[in-house]
Design a protein around this motif. Structure first.
Motif, PDB file in Angstrom:
ATOM      1  N   ALA A 121       0.832  -1.204   0.000  1.00 46.03           N
ATOM      2  CA  ALA A 121       0.000   0.000   0.000  1.00 46.03           C
ATOM      3  C   ALA A 121       0.867   1.256   0.000  1.00 46.03           C
ATOM      4  O   ALA A 121       0.587   2.229  -0.715  1.00 46.03           O
ATOM      5  N   ALA A 122       1.953   1.249   0.791  1.00 49.61           N
ATOM      6  CA  ALA A 122       2.839   2.411   0.858  1.00 49.61           C
ATOM      7  C   ALA A 122       3.575   2.615  -0.465  1.00 49.61           C
ATOM      8  O   ALA A 122       3.733   3.750  -0.933  1.00 49.61           O
ATOM      9  N   ALA A 123       4.028   1.512  -1.076  1.00 55.00           N
ATOM     10  CA  ALA A 123       4.723   1.622  -2.357  1.00 55.00           C
ATOM     11  C   ALA A 123       3.800   2.156  -3.446  1.00 55.00           C
ATOM     12  O   ALA A 123       4.200   2.974  -4.278  1.00 55.00           O
ATOM     13  N   ALA A 124       2.551   1.710  -3.435  1.00 51.14           N
ATOM     14  CA  ALA A 124       1.574   2.209  -4.408  1.00 51.14           C
ATOM     15  C   ALA A 124       1.292   3.689  -4.190  1.00 51.14           C
ATOM     16  O   ALA A 124       1.169   4.466  -5.147  1.00 51.14           O
ATOM     17  N   ALA A 125       1.219   4.089  -2.918  1.00 57.25           N
ATOM     18  CA  ALA A 125       0.906   5.487  -2.596  1.00 57.25           C
ATOM     19  C   ALA A 125       1.979   6.437  -3.113  1.00 57.25           C
ATOM     20  O   ALA A 125       1.689   7.593  -3.438  1.00 57.25           O
ATOM     21  N   GLU A 126       3.216   5.960  -3.197  1.00 55.86           N
ATOM     22  CA  GLU A 126       4.291   6.809  -3.737  1.00 55.86           C
ATOM     23  C   GLU A 126       4.035   7.189  -5.200  1.00 55.86           C
ATOM     24  O   GLU A 126       4.595   8.165  -5.696  1.00 55.86           O
ATOM     25  N   HIS A 127       3.197   6.416  -5.876  1.00 53.40           N
ATOM     26  CA  HIS A 127       2.845   6.696  -7.270  1.00 53.40           C
ATOM     27  C   HIS A 127       1.442   7.302  -7.373  1.00 53.40           C
ATOM     28  O   HIS A 127       0.860   7.358  -8.460  1.00 53.40           O
ATOM     29  N   GLY A 128       0.880   7.728  -6.245  1.00 57.79           N
ATOM     30  CA  GLY A 128      -0.464   8.292  -6.236  1.00 57.79           C
ATOM     31  C   GLY A 128      -1.544   7.263  -6.437  1.00 57.79           C
ATOM     32  O   GLY A 128      -2.666   7.591  -6.839  1.00 57.79           O
ATOM     33  N   LEU A 129      -1.235   5.993  -6.141  1.00 55.21           N
ATOM     34  CA  LEU A 129      -2.184   4.899  -6.346  1.00 55.21           C
ATOM     35  C   LEU A 129      -2.536   4.239  -5.022  1.00 55.21           C
ATOM     36  O   LEU A 129      -1.891   4.468  -3.995  1.00 55.21           O
ATOM     37  N   TRP A 130      -3.538   3.399  -5.064  1.00 53.01           N
ATOM     38  CA  TRP A 130      -4.120   2.822  -3.843  1.00 53.01           C
ATOM     39  C   TRP A 130      -4.250   1.314  -4.015  1.00 53.01           C
ATOM     40  O   TRP A 130      -4.887   0.853  -4.967  1.00 53.01           O
ATOM     41  N   TYR A 131      -3.623   0.550  -3.099  1.00 50.15           N
ATOM     42  CA  TYR A 131      -3.904  -0.880  -3.033  1.00 50.15           C
ATOM     43  C   TYR A 131      -5.030  -1.051  -2.028  1.00 50.15           C
ATOM     44  O   TYR A 131      -4.867  -0.808  -0.832  1.00 50.15           O
ATOM     45  N   PRO A 219      -9.028   7.694  -3.501  1.00 47.49           N
ATOM     46  CA  PRO A 219     -10.177   8.600  -3.417  1.00 47.49           C
ATOM     47  C   PRO A 219      -9.729  10.018  -3.087  1.00 47.49           C
ATOM     48  O   PRO A 219      -8.743  10.228  -2.382  1.00 47.49           O
ATOM     49  N   THR A 220     -10.459  10.991  -3.613  1.00 46.72           N
ATOM     50  CA  THR A 220     -10.091  12.390  -3.397  1.00 46.72           C
ATOM     51  C   THR A 220     -10.464  12.881  -2.008  1.00 46.72           C
ATOM     52  O   THR A 220      -9.884  13.836  -1.510  1.00 46.72           O
ATOM     53  N   ALA A 221     -11.444  12.238  -1.385  1.00 50.59           N
ATOM     54  CA  ALA A 221     -11.901  12.698  -0.068  1.00 50.59           C
ATOM     55  C   ALA A 221     -12.619  11.557   0.636  1.00 50.59           C
ATOM     56  O   ALA A 221     -13.012  10.572   0.003  1.00 50.59           O
ATOM     57  N   ALA A 222     -12.771  11.706   1.943  1.00 48.25           N
ATOM     58  CA  ALA A 222     -13.520  10.721   2.723  1.00 48.25           C
ATOM     59  C   ALA A 222     -14.237  11.435   3.855  1.00 48.25           C
ATOM     60  O   ALA A 222     -13.767  12.460   4.364  1.00 48.25           O
ATOM     61  N   ALA A 223     -15.382  10.901   4.211  1.00 42.33           N
ATOM     62  CA  ALA A 223     -16.144  11.434   5.339  1.00 42.33           C
ATOM     63  C   ALA A 223     -16.595  10.269   6.205  1.00 42.33           C
ATOM     64  O   ALA A 223     -16.893   9.181   5.704  1.00 42.33           O
ATOM     65  N   THR A 224     -16.640  10.498   7.504  1.00 39.45           N
ATOM     66  CA  THR A 224     -16.883   9.424   8.474  1.00 39.45           C
ATOM     67  C   THR A 224     -18.105   9.737   9.319  1.00 39.45           C
ATOM     68  O   THR A 224     -18.323  10.887   9.713  1.00 39.45           O
ATOM     69  N   VAL A 225     -18.883   8.699   9.614  1.00 36.30           N
ATOM     70  CA  VAL A 225     -20.048   8.807  10.495  1.00 36.30           C
ATOM     71  C   VAL A 225     -19.869   7.827  11.649  1.00 36.30           C
ATOM     72  O   VAL A 225     -19.478   6.674  11.434  1.00 36.30           O
ATOM     73  N   VAL A 226     -20.134   8.281  12.853  1.00 35.54           N
ATOM     74  CA  VAL A 226     -20.129   7.416  14.032  1.00 35.54           C
ATOM     75  C   VAL A 226     -21.510   7.513  14.661  1.00 35.54           C
ATOM     76  O   VAL A 226     -22.000   8.618  14.916  1.00 35.54           O
ATOM     77  N   ALA A 227     -22.140   6.366  14.893  1.00 41.89           N
ATOM     78  CA  ALA A 227     -23.499   6.363  15.445  1.00 41.89           C
ATOM     79  C   ALA A 227     -23.623   5.310  16.534  1.00 41.89           C
ATOM     80  O   ALA A 227     -23.169   4.172  16.360  1.00 41.89           O
ATOM     81  N   SER A 228     -24.241   5.699  17.649  1.00 42.63           N
ATOM     82  CA  SER A 228     -24.488   4.792  18.773  1.00 42.63           C
ATOM     83  C   SER A 228     -25.962   4.393  18.783  1.00 42.63           C
ATOM     84  O   SER A 228     -26.842   5.239  18.565  1.00 42.63           O
ATOM     85  N   PHE A 229     -26.207   3.117  19.074  1.00 45.72           N
ATOM     86  CA  PHE A 229     -27.572   2.591  19.092  1.00 45.72           C
ATOM     87  C   PHE A 229     -27.820   1.838  20.397  1.00 45.72           C
ATOM     88  O   PHE A 229     -26.915   1.167  20.914  1.00 45.72           O
TER      89      PHE A 229
END
Length: 456
Positions: A121-131, A219-229
């Motif tokens: 994953a780190a090696a791919a990230a150096e090329h702007g890619l994602w494993y 991905p260009t962006a990420a958003a996270t949701v945390v919900a308690s039930f």
């Protein structure tokens, strides 16, 4: 030691030199994986292969003498598939750990099997890619092991499992012949799909020595949701509602036992009054808007607390709670980690059954997992030094598997069969189907030396 036993060892030593280890004390660390209650034997020899030639030589000698071979990656498996057999050769791939090539134009990475998932994953990230595939053990599990079990992880519902990201495999058959499967193209229907036969075969068909894995643009962006039930059933109701209106890259569940264990270890201040916690992440250009849709679905399903953020640092902090779930439960005792998959709409029934089994056997069972695709990891906490508790742990494990089958589920979503779940295979796949699998193995491995008795 008899001449029959010495002959393969002497041949291995002559061919491979110091890649061969025979001292019992030095082989101890290679006898088993992370599956605590499965049997492990004492190997005849350990071979720490340095390259494909070493693998070929070891397999030719093993084939000639009829010696079983157990291939081992990083030893992070949870089903005993890499446990040694008495008198076997343990073939370790840990030294074959080179990233051979990253091709940004083709969006592929060619690696040896011992490459750690996170290093790729780190090696791919150096090329702007994602494993993409992250089985939750990214920092310690190997690509060869991920392929051998068809490992999944958090992003499977949207992006698929390890097998969905492999395009070519180079492997060595039991008799030492080298095969190449797959193609560099995106589409390939030339003949039977040998690549996907090898994926998930747990070292029973061939030894993978090289693989070409697909990469994606990150991905260009990420958003996270945390919900308690208040209850786990409400959390699953939210997941089902979300599936109708959004496609998050992950939706992770933790029950109250797991929440408490994580809080004890991390002091994160998670809501311990909750019966369940959902961690949801959306990615891509519309991630923030999609996360708000998911947050509303959680509120409508009865969540008592809902929080969403598009701050990547904050989102990563929340996701860390899920990543340490197993470690937190392990701090409370020995663990037997199950891996069960049911149709998502049957999750409330499976979760209710797990709670009942925990009460019936007077055991702590913390459940976490991938709610978006129905893959749960109920984790039994017990005292392994207490034979009576160990017996109860195995009985509760058995009941969970039986319940999973009754709900139309699979006995393993991503950890594999190994030793741990071999007793359930016929109930899962059927007698005729299992016979077909055995005949496929015979075609690859006519003398049956590769990881015998596992995975099929």
């Amino acid at each position: 030691m008899s001449l029959d036993v010495l002959t393969p060892v002497s041949e291995l030593t002559a061919a491979l030199g110091d890649a061969v280890v025979t001292e019992p004390d030095l082989m101890l660390a290679y006898r088993r994986d992370q599956s605590l209650l499965t049997a492990a034997g004492m190997p005849l020899a350990l071979v720490r292969a340095r390259d494909t030639d070493d693998v070929v030589a070891a397999l030719k000698i093993a084939h000639r003498h009829g010696v079983p071979v157990v291939t081992r990656g990083a030893g992070t498996g949870l089903a005993g598939a890499a446990n040694a057999l008495d008198g076997c050769i343990v073939l370790s791939m840990e030294k074959m750990n080179a990233v051979l090539d990253i091709d940004p134009a083709a969006r592929t990475a060619t690696v040896q099997p011992g490459v750690i998932n996170g290093d790729l994953a780190a090696a791919a990230a150096e090329h702007g890619l994602w494993y993409v595939p992250d089985p939750g053990s990214r920092a310690i599990s190997s690509i060869g092991g991920n392929l051998a079990t068809n490992a999944g992880g958090t992003c499977c519902a949207k992006y698929g499992v390890t097998g969905d990201h492999v395009t070519r495999i180079k492997a060595v058959l039991a008799d030492g012949r080298i095969i190449h499967t797959g193609a560099a193209t995106r589409k390939n229907v030339a003949g039977l799909n040998l690549t996907q036969l090898l994926v998930g075969s747990e070292g029973t068909l061939a030894v993978i020595v090289e693989a070409t894995m697909r990469l994606r643009v990150a991905p260009t962006a990420a958003a996270t949701v945390v919900a308690s039930f208040p209850e786990t059933a409400q959390a699953i109701e939210a997941v089902l509602a979300i599936r109708q209106v959004a496609e998050p890259c992950l939706a992770e569940l933790m029950d109250r036992t797991t929440i408490a264990a994580v809080n004890d270890m991390t002091h994160m201040g998670l809501d311990e009054s909750a019966g369940a916690l959902l961690l949801i992440q959306c990615d891509g250009r519309d991630s923030t808007a999609e996360a708000r849709i998911c947050a509303q679905a959680c509120a409508d399903a009865g969540a008592t607390e809902v929080y969403d953020t598009d701050d990547p640092v904050e989102g990563e902090a929340f996701m860390q709670a899920r990543r340490v779930a197993l470690t937190a439960l392990e701090r409370r005792g020995s663990t037997l980690l199950d891996d069960l998959s049911v149709p998502v709409h049957r999750l409330p029934e499976m979760l209710q059954a797990i709670e009942g089994i925990a009460a019936r056997y007077d055991l702590t069972i913390g459940t976490f997992g991938h709610a978006a695709d129905g893959n749960l990891h109920p984790t039994i906490v017990f005292d392994a030094s207490d034979s009576e508790q160990s017996a109860r742990a195995l009985q509760s494990f058995d009941e969970m598997v039986v319940e999973c089958l009754s709900l139309g589920g699979s006995i393993s979503g991503e950890h594999g069969i190994g030793v741990l779940k071999e007793p359930y295979m016929e109930a899962m796949v059927g007698a005729t189907e299992r016979e077909l699998m055995a005949r496929v193995k015979e075609a690859f491995d006519p003398t049956g030396i590769l990881n015998p008795g596992r995975g099929l």
